[in-house]
Design a protein around this motif. Structure first.
Motif, PDB file in Angstrom:
ATOM      1  N   ALA A  99      36.797  53.680  29.064  1.00 48.56           N
ATOM      2  CA  ALA A  99      36.194  53.563  27.929  1.00 48.56           C
ATOM      3  C   ALA A  99      35.477  52.295  27.551  1.00 48.56           C
ATOM      4  N   ALA A 100      34.531  51.805  27.321  1.00 48.09           N
ATOM      5  CA  ALA A 100      33.933  50.570  26.733  1.00 48.09           C
ATOM      6  C   ALA A 100      34.740  50.338  25.706  1.00 48.09           C
ATOM      7  N   ASP A 101      35.092  48.848  25.677  1.00 55.04           N
ATOM      8  CA  ASP A 101      35.802  48.367  24.389  1.00 55.04           C
ATOM      9  C   ASP A 101      35.109  47.023  24.157  1.00 55.04           C
ATOM     10  N   PHE A 102      35.508  46.501  23.059  1.00 56.68           N
ATOM     11  CA  PHE A 102      34.418  45.459  22.436  1.00 56.68           C
ATOM     12  C   PHE A 102      35.137  44.097  22.513  1.00 56.68           C
ATOM     13  N   SER A 103      36.586  43.902  22.223  1.00 59.95           N
ATOM     14  CA  SER A 103      37.034  42.822  22.022  1.00 59.95           C
ATOM     15  C   SER A 103      37.051  41.984  23.231  1.00 59.95           C
ATOM     16  N   ALA A 104      37.483  40.477  22.931  1.00 54.37           N
ATOM     17  CA  ALA A 104      37.330  39.531  24.301  1.00 54.37           C
ATOM     18  C   ALA A 104      38.305  40.099  25.225  1.00 54.37           C
ATOM     19  N   TYR A 105      39.485  40.512  24.982  1.00 55.69           N
ATOM     20  CA  TYR A 105      40.408  40.858  25.842  1.00 55.69           C
ATOM     21  C   TYR A 105      39.944  42.047  26.700  1.00 55.69           C
ATOM     22  N   SER A 106      39.478  43.021  25.799  1.00 60.57           N
ATOM     23  CA  SER A 106      39.109  44.280  26.571  1.00 60.57           C
ATOM     24  C   SER A 106      38.243  43.771  27.434  1.00 60.57           C
ATOM     25  N   ARG A 107      37.056  43.192  27.373  1.00 66.07           N
ATOM     26  CA  ARG A 107      36.089  42.922  28.316  1.00 66.07           C
ATOM     27  C   ARG A 107      36.600  42.153  29.423  1.00 66.07           C
ATOM     28  N   GLU A 108      37.622  41.165  29.329  1.00 65.31           N
ATOM     29  CA  GLU A 108      38.061  40.471  30.337  1.00 65.31           C
ATOM     30  C   GLU A 108      39.099  41.429  31.284  1.00 65.31           C
ATOM     31  N   ARG A 109      39.868  42.375  30.486  1.00 64.97           N
ATOM     32  CA  ARG A 109      40.488  43.269  31.283  1.00 64.97           C
ATOM     33  C   ARG A 109      39.571  44.479  32.157  1.00 64.97           C
ATOM     34  N   GLU A 110      38.567  44.762  31.499  1.00 67.07           N
ATOM     35  CA  GLU A 110      37.730  45.434  32.420  1.00 67.07           C
ATOM     36  C   GLU A 110      37.055  44.960  33.677  1.00 67.07           C
ATOM     37  N   GLN A 111      36.662  43.523  33.378  1.00 68.58           N
ATOM     38  CA  GLN A 111      36.142  42.852  34.641  1.00 68.58           C
ATOM     39  C   GLN A 111      37.150  42.528  35.677  1.00 68.58           C
ATOM     40  N   ARG A 112      38.631  42.350  35.369  1.00 67.14           N
ATOM     41  CA  ARG A 112      39.527  42.070  36.420  1.00 67.14           C
ATOM     42  C   ARG A 112      39.816  43.599  37.074  1.00 67.14           C
ATOM     43  N   VAL A 113      39.876  44.729  36.483  1.00 62.61           N
ATOM     44  CA  VAL A 113      40.095  45.950  36.882  1.00 62.61           C
ATOM     45  C   VAL A 113      39.039  46.297  37.883  1.00 62.61           C
ATOM     46  N   ARG A 114      37.533  45.817  37.469  1.00 64.41           N
ATOM     47  CA  ARG A 114      36.319  46.259  38.474  1.00 64.41           C
ATOM     48  C   ARG A 114      36.602  45.496  39.512  1.00 64.41           C
ATOM     49  N   ASP A 115      37.187  44.162  39.468  1.00 64.51           N
ATOM     50  CA  ASP A 115      37.270  43.058  40.667  1.00 64.51           C
ATOM     51  C   ASP A 115      38.140  43.641  41.599  1.00 64.51           C
ATOM     52  N   ARG A 116      39.204  43.950  41.022  1.00 62.66           N
ATOM     53  CA  ARG A 116      40.426  44.604  41.986  1.00 62.66           C
ATOM     54  C   ARG A 116      39.973  45.776  42.682  1.00 62.66           C
ATOM     55  N   LEU A 117      39.383  46.504  41.912  1.00 62.21           N
ATOM     56  CA  LEU A 117      39.013  47.875  42.700  1.00 62.21           C
ATOM     57  C   LEU A 117      38.135  47.616  43.894  1.00 62.21           C
ATOM     58  N   ALA A 118      36.785  46.715  43.512  1.00 64.81           N
ATOM     59  CA  ALA A 118      35.914  46.520  44.319  1.00 64.81           C
ATOM     60  C   ALA A 118      36.490  45.896  45.706  1.00 64.81           C
ATOM     61  N   ARG A 119      37.692  45.116  45.692  1.00 61.93           N
ATOM     62  CA  ARG A 119      38.444  44.668  46.891  1.00 61.93           C
ATOM     63  C   ARG A 119      38.939  45.834  48.012  1.00 61.93           C
ATOM     64  N   ASP A 120      39.004  47.114  47.281  1.00 66.67           N
ATOM     65  CA  ASP A 120      39.450  48.166  48.108  1.00 66.67           C
ATOM     66  C   ASP A 120      38.319  49.009  48.300  1.00 66.67           C
ATOM     67  N   GLY A 121      37.032  48.736  47.813  1.00 67.44           N
ATOM     68  CA  GLY A 121      35.859  49.399  48.042  1.00 67.44           C
ATOM     69  C   GLY A 121      35.717  50.813  46.961  1.00 67.44           C
ATOM     70  N   ARG A 122      36.426  50.467  46.041  1.00 66.04           N
ATOM     71  CA  ARG A 122      36.476  51.403  44.880  1.00 66.04           C
ATOM     72  C   ARG A 122      35.599  51.041  43.772  1.00 66.04           C
ATOM     73  N   GLU A 123      35.128  51.867  42.733  1.00 71.50           N
ATOM     74  CA  GLU A 123      34.224  51.730  41.673  1.00 71.50           C
ATOM     75  C   GLU A 123      35.003  51.905  40.467  1.00 71.50           C
ATOM     76  N   LEU A 124      34.740  51.076  39.450  1.00 72.58           N
ATOM     77  CA  LEU A 124      34.879  51.313  37.952  1.00 72.58           C
ATOM     78  C   LEU A 124      33.507  51.678  37.244  1.00 72.58           C
ATOM     79  N   ARG A 125      33.902  52.813  36.382  1.00 72.90           N
ATOM     80  CA  ARG A 125      32.528  53.468  35.830  1.00 72.90           C
ATOM     81  C   ARG A 125      32.962  53.297  34.321  1.00 72.90           C
ATOM     82  N   VAL A 126      32.310  52.815  33.532  1.00 76.13           N
ATOM     83  CA  VAL A 126      32.476  52.477  32.032  1.00 76.13           C
ATOM     84  C   VAL A 126      31.667  53.600  31.261  1.00 76.13           C
ATOM     85  N   HIS A 127      32.306  54.034  30.115  1.00 75.49           N
ATOM     86  CA  HIS A 127      31.709  54.948  29.544  1.00 75.49           C
ATOM     87  C   HIS A 127      31.660  54.671  28.104  1.00 75.49           C
TER      88      HIS A 127
END
Length: 438
Positions: A99-127
């Motif tokens: 789920a989308a969240d709006f604090s600075a930490y939530s956005r940073e967490r979302e980007q870290r998860v996206r980048d880590r999954l991308a290394r394995d060829g996986r996708e993060l989808r935000v709702h």
């Protein structure tokens, strides 16, 4: 070929009207419902005991709800990005939903998860539309990135198109991976919780919502500020943790009565603060509007405020309720916050930290921006507003019953005299500040 997806729960701890869980179920044959105890939060002490106890109960009820659907909650602890990647790999899931969240930490967490999954060829989808009724950014004034004033925002919010709440999946199929153990409160946060703390999750929250709509909501417009009556919904912790969908709450409340309209207006305020924070993440700790206020340092007065020993009974009652229940009536929040920030001229951030430690419902958007509203650095169109605690007490606790409940050493005082105990011979602190009417 069987496909798998991960539904990563954050502040959406429910199975009904959950866009993340619904999308994962719709798009894959098996779903891994995952919650990660985030070491970045736990190691920093950002989960005080009241919220730790509530979160543990909410995760337990979420697991019960998932089991009813044939699944269960998968729990991990550690670095969020690494743990999500491990579960996605174990489940052979191509997509992780969050789920989308709006604090600075939530956005940073979302980007870290996206980048880590991308290394394995996986996708993060935000709702979107999981945490608010109307998504931040969907309503914009001409030429600006957010509404700075509530009233024009409310007009657009009231007319905005609302999505239909989603049903829970009928059945979930889990991938063959270990689930892990549900956490105890001590696994999440240290310290003793408030003695009268109430906890729960989706099951409990839905029962409270049903009872509120059936029995109390109709009178909310006239009784919501009555401190002694305590006739507010008490749904804020369930909204904070996402045990209830705000979109579903608004839909079920409707607008057919004055009480319903007043209640829904409070949910509009919640959305308003989220859209401010989404546009201005720095407002979590920086003044939204710099008024050039020179804050006073007075640790003795701050400690009296924290302890509920200011000598102003209505202020002390609110602060003692906070300690006892991990919750405080909204009118009491305004009175106690105004006393600290406006009357004592103490930096609002000191009060916001204290509230964030004790309040089970304290999130960044509502706690911080409500404090700024009171302090005059936020979105109040009357930034010089000061609440006189004596007048507030006489208006919202006219018979003194709220004070008697939380300041028992004054319980024998009859009538309105309870709000001026310094005129009587009682064992109670002298007021640390004088107000008109004393």
């Amino acid at each position: 070929m069987t496909t798998a997806a991960v539904a990563l729960f954050t502040r959406d701890l429910r199975v009904r009207d959950n866009p993340v869980l619904s999308a994962a179920h719709r798009e894959a044959d098996t779903v891994a419902p995952l919650f990660v105890l985030d070491e970045a939060i736990l190691s920093g002490g950002a989960c005080p005991p009241n919220r730790a106890h509530f979160l543990a109960a909410a995760l337990g009820e979420l697991d019960d709800e998932l089991r009813e659907l044939g699944g269960r909650l998968i729990v991990r602890a550690g670095d969020v990005a690494e743990e999500v990647a491990r579960v996605a790999a174990a489940a052979d899931a191509a997509v992780v939903h969050i789920a989308a969240d709006f604090s600075a930490y939530s956005r940073e967490r979302e980007q870290r998860v996206r980048d880590r999954l991308a290394r394995d060829g996986r996708e993060l989808r935000v709702h979107s539309a999981s945490l608010t009724v109307v998504e931040p950014g969907d309503l914009l004034p001409a030429g600006r990135d957010h509404f700075a004033v509530f009233t024009p925002y409310l007009r657009q919010w009231t007319d905005a198109r609302r999505r239909t709440p989603l049903r829970a999946p009928r059945h979930l199929e889990l991938p063959r991976i270990p689930a892990g153990s549900l956490p105890e409160p001590g696994d999440i946060g240290a310290g003793e919780p408030s003695p009268e703390l109430s906890v729960g999750g989706e099951t409990t929250g839905r029962k409270i919502l049903r009872d509120w709509i059936s029995h109390n909501m109709a009178d909310y417009a006239h009784g919501g500020d009555d401190l002694a009556a305590d006739s507010t919904s008490r749904l804020s912790p369930y909204l904070h943790f996402g045990c209830l969908s705000p979109a579903e709450v608004v839909r079920r409340a409707g607008d057919s009565t004055e009480g319903a309209a007043a209640f829904v207006r409070q949910l509009a305020w919640r959305d308003f603060h989220h859209q401010v924070l989404a546009a201005r993440p720095d407002a979590a700790w920086a003044d939204y509007r710099d008024r050039g206020i020179r804050w006073r340092e007075d640790e003795q007065a701050v400690e009296a405020w924290r302890a509920g020993r200011t000598g102003l009974p209505i202020v002390d009652a609110g602060m003692r309720q906070l300690r006892a229940q991990g919750w405080m009536h909204n009118r009491a929040r305004l009175i106690t916050a105004s006393f600290l920030a406006k009357s004592l001229r103490v930096d609002w951030r000191i009060g916001a930290r204290h509230f964030r430690y004790w309040l089970v419902d304290a999130d960044i958007a509502n706690n911080q921006l409500n404090w700024q509203w009171v302090a005059g650095t936020g979105n109040d169109t009357r930034p010089n507003r000061v609440l006189n605690p004596l007048r507030q007490a006489e208006r919202y606790d006219p018979h003194g019953d709220y004070v008697r409940r939380w300041v028992p050493e004054l319980a024998e005082i009859e009538g309105r005299a309870i709000h001026r105990p310094w005129r009587l011979q009682v064992d109670y602190p002298a007021p640390i500040l004088e107000f008109p009417g004393m």
